[in-house]
Structure formats: structure tokens, C-alpha cells
Scaffold this active site. Structure first.
Site, PDB file in Angstrom:
ATOM      1  CB  ILE A 181      -5.981   6.719   1.102  1.00 38.83           C
ATOM      2  CG1 ILE A 181      -6.266   7.602   2.319  1.00 38.83           C
ATOM      3  CG2 ILE A 181      -7.267   6.029   0.633  1.00 38.83           C
ATOM      4  CD1 ILE A 181      -7.246   8.717   2.065  1.00 38.83           C
ATOM      5  CE  LYS A 182      -4.768   1.471  -5.495  1.00 42.02           C
ATOM      6  NZ  LYS A 182      -4.036   1.733  -6.735  1.00 42.02           N
ATOM      7  CG  LEU A 183       0.788   2.706  -0.636  1.00 43.02           C
ATOM      8  CD1 LEU A 183       2.021   3.307   0.021  1.00 43.02           C
ATOM      9  CD2 LEU A 183       1.187   1.617  -1.626  1.00 43.02           C
TER      10      LEU A 183
END
Length: 307
Positions: A181-183
Site C-alpha cells: 500500500i505504501k509503495l
């Protein structure tokens, strides 16, 4: 997993923090403001000085910080640093205690993260992936967003601590979902910055004032929190780094690697990576991500150079 408020502490868990960088520092200060005991370590000792001055204890090593703590936060630069910290000879994982909770807030690959999770699980310790989204100023005001994956019981145990650091804590799964999700979010930030640059290049060649364009964009349906945060930098072309291009390249390369592993085509992200390579060739890696918005205009500038 034992509750982090176990017999060694009477009211709240002992907290360790490893990696006191631009984001880690304000988050540590927020824990201290909330009344928590904190032990910190950074391989550059001067990084710890503002936090120690605010009441934290300085550890002699990362392993020492972990040994003194029930919950250990980390903000680490990249995969190699993460592996060295946890998996090397004398690393933290080999000495982790059953019931300890490790909360990593870095942007690293799911692969490296899973390796650390396995090593800690063998010791009975929990590994939470908790990367944050936001700027240094949002870290200072505890308004970051946080995506967390790993053992749900560990998440429940440390959520009150995460609430001291972030405005929102979203549990997203039992493995490395938070890393992906962060990427994904970072990848979209980078793409949207390049899109903004095309819009500015288009309007500028048609004679529009740059500040007028930035305000118009932010007042429109395509305005975003990211664009608003970067508005002054864009208007003034003042790109002192809050999130330098060198970090952007690292994060986008991680995202592209995950895409390759999953056979996903990312043509726009791949183009943005080429833009970033152009910036690196021009020795612009120290600039803020907002400088990416100038790349589409380079080819149309009279002298062919970045402004």
C-alpha cells in the site's frame, strides 16, 4: 503474544526507537510529549541529541535500545539497512525476546520485510509493518496516516502508541500488505507530480503565470493535498528537500520491482523513473520531489536546461 504492558512495566510499555531521521525525530518527540519513556539510537549520535534533550535516554547500540524496550519502533532508510539491523551477526533479531513487538515505519520491500518477520517469529516476537504517509510537518503535528499489517493482536496492543504519532491507523492485513500500500501511494504521488508538470508546461508555453496556474489547479477538481502542500515550492521553484529525489528513486524502484514480480505493467511509472534518471544525471538528487514538475518543461526551454 504477551501484552506489551507485562510485569516489567507498571503502566505503559518501555519504548525504543531506532533511526532518528527527519520523520523519526518529530514522532519521538510526540511520544515524549505523551509521557512515554523512550530509549533511542541512531548510528549518527548527533541525530539523537534533540530527542535526548527532550527527555529520551540514549542507547549505546541498536541492540541495546531493543533490549531495554517492550515495543521497538524503527525508521530505516532501505532494505540493506533493515537487513543489517535485524539479520546480520549481532543483529536485533537474534536477541529478540518473546512478547516483544517491533514496529517498522520505513519504506522497504515486502521481501526484506518478510525475512525480518520470519526471524523475529522464531524468537516469539511480533513484527508490525507500519509505514506512514505524510510530510515532516504532519509528523510533527501527529497528523500522518499509518497503514499497518502483521499480527492483529500486536496491532491492538500498540495502537494507542500509534495514535500518539498518527491521525489514522488502518489495519490492512496479516502479512506485508502495508508495504505494498505504501509503495502504491508513493508511486501515485510521483506520477501525479509529473502530471502536474505537464500541466504547468502547457500553461506556461501559452503565457500563463506560474503562481496563477498553481492556484487554479488547487482550486479545481484535480487539486489534492499533495499539490497544496507543494504549492509554494512550485510557485517559487524553491526545491529545498523535504523528501529528496534520492529517496523517491529508491521508493519507485521498490515499486517497479514488486510490479515485475507480479507481472504488472506500469508504463506511466516507468516514464517517471526515466524523468528521475534525467534529474540524477543533472546532479539534482538533493532536490524535493516537487522539482519533478519541472522536468516536462526542460525540452521546451530555450536553452534546453532546467530552470
Amino acid at each position: 503474544m504477551k501484552d506489551v504492558n507485562h510485569e516489567r512495566t507498571s503502566s505503559s510499555p518501555r519504548i525504543g526507537w531506532i533511526g532518528i531521521g527527519a520523520m523519526g525525530r518529530p514522532m519521538c518527540l510526540n511520544l515524549l510529549k505523551a509521557g512515554h519513556a523512550l530509549t533511542v539510537f541512531d548510528k549518527v549520535p548527533t541525530q539523537c541529541e534533540p530527542v535526548v534533550a527532550a527527555g529520551a535516554n540514549a542507547a549505546l547500540s541498536a541492540r541495546d535500545a531493543a533490549a531495554q524496550s517492550d515495543v521497538v519502533f524503527s525508521t530505516i532508510f532501505d532494505d540493506s539497512s533493515l537487513r543489517a539491523l535485524f539479520l546480520s551477526d549481532g543483529g536485533i533479531a537474534a536477541a529478540a525476546a518473546a512478547g516483544q513487538v517491533f514496529v517498522d515505519m520505513s519504506t522497504v520491500s515486502p521481501e526484506a520485510s518478510a525475512e525480518v518477520a520470519e526471524a523475529l517469529a522464531q524468537r516469539g516476537a511480533s513484527w508490525l509493518r507500519a509505514p506512514v504517509s505524510g510530510t515532516v510537518s504532519l509528523a510533527a503535528s501527529a497528523q500522518l496516516s499509518c497503514f499497518v499489517s502483521g499480527p492483529r493482536e500486536a496491532f491492538a496492543a500498540v495502537q494507542p502508541l500509534l495514535a500518539c504519532l498518527t491521525a489514522r491507523q488502518s489495519y490492512v492485513g496479516g502479512g506485508d500488505e502495508a508495504r505494498v500500500i505504501k509503495l502504491m501511494i508513493n508511486m501515485m504521488v510521483f506520477m501525479s507530480t509529473a502530471v502536474l508538470g505537464e500541466g504547468l508546461a502547457f500553461g506556461e508555453r501559452a503565457g500563463l503565470d506560474r503562481a496563477l496556474m498553481v492556484d487554479a489547479i488547487n482550486d479545481s477538481i484535480v487539486g489534492s493535498a499533495h499539490y497544496r502542500t507543494k504549492a509554494d515550492k512550485l510557485k517559487q521553484r524553491e526545491y529545498g528537500a523535504a523528501g529528496p529525489i534520492s529517496l523517491v528513486v529508491k521508493d519507485l524502484d521498490l515499486a517497479l520491482a514488486v510490479a515485475r514480480d507480479n507481472a504488472v505493467a506500469l508504463p506511466i511509472s516507468s516514464l517517471v523513473r526515466q524523468y528521475l534518471g534525467m534529474m540524477q544525471q543533472r546532479d539534482l538528487s538533493h532536490l524535493d520531489i516537487a522539482a519533478l514538475a519541472d522536468v516536462p518543461a526542460w525540452s521546451s526551454a530555450p536553452d534546453g536546461e532546467a530552470r
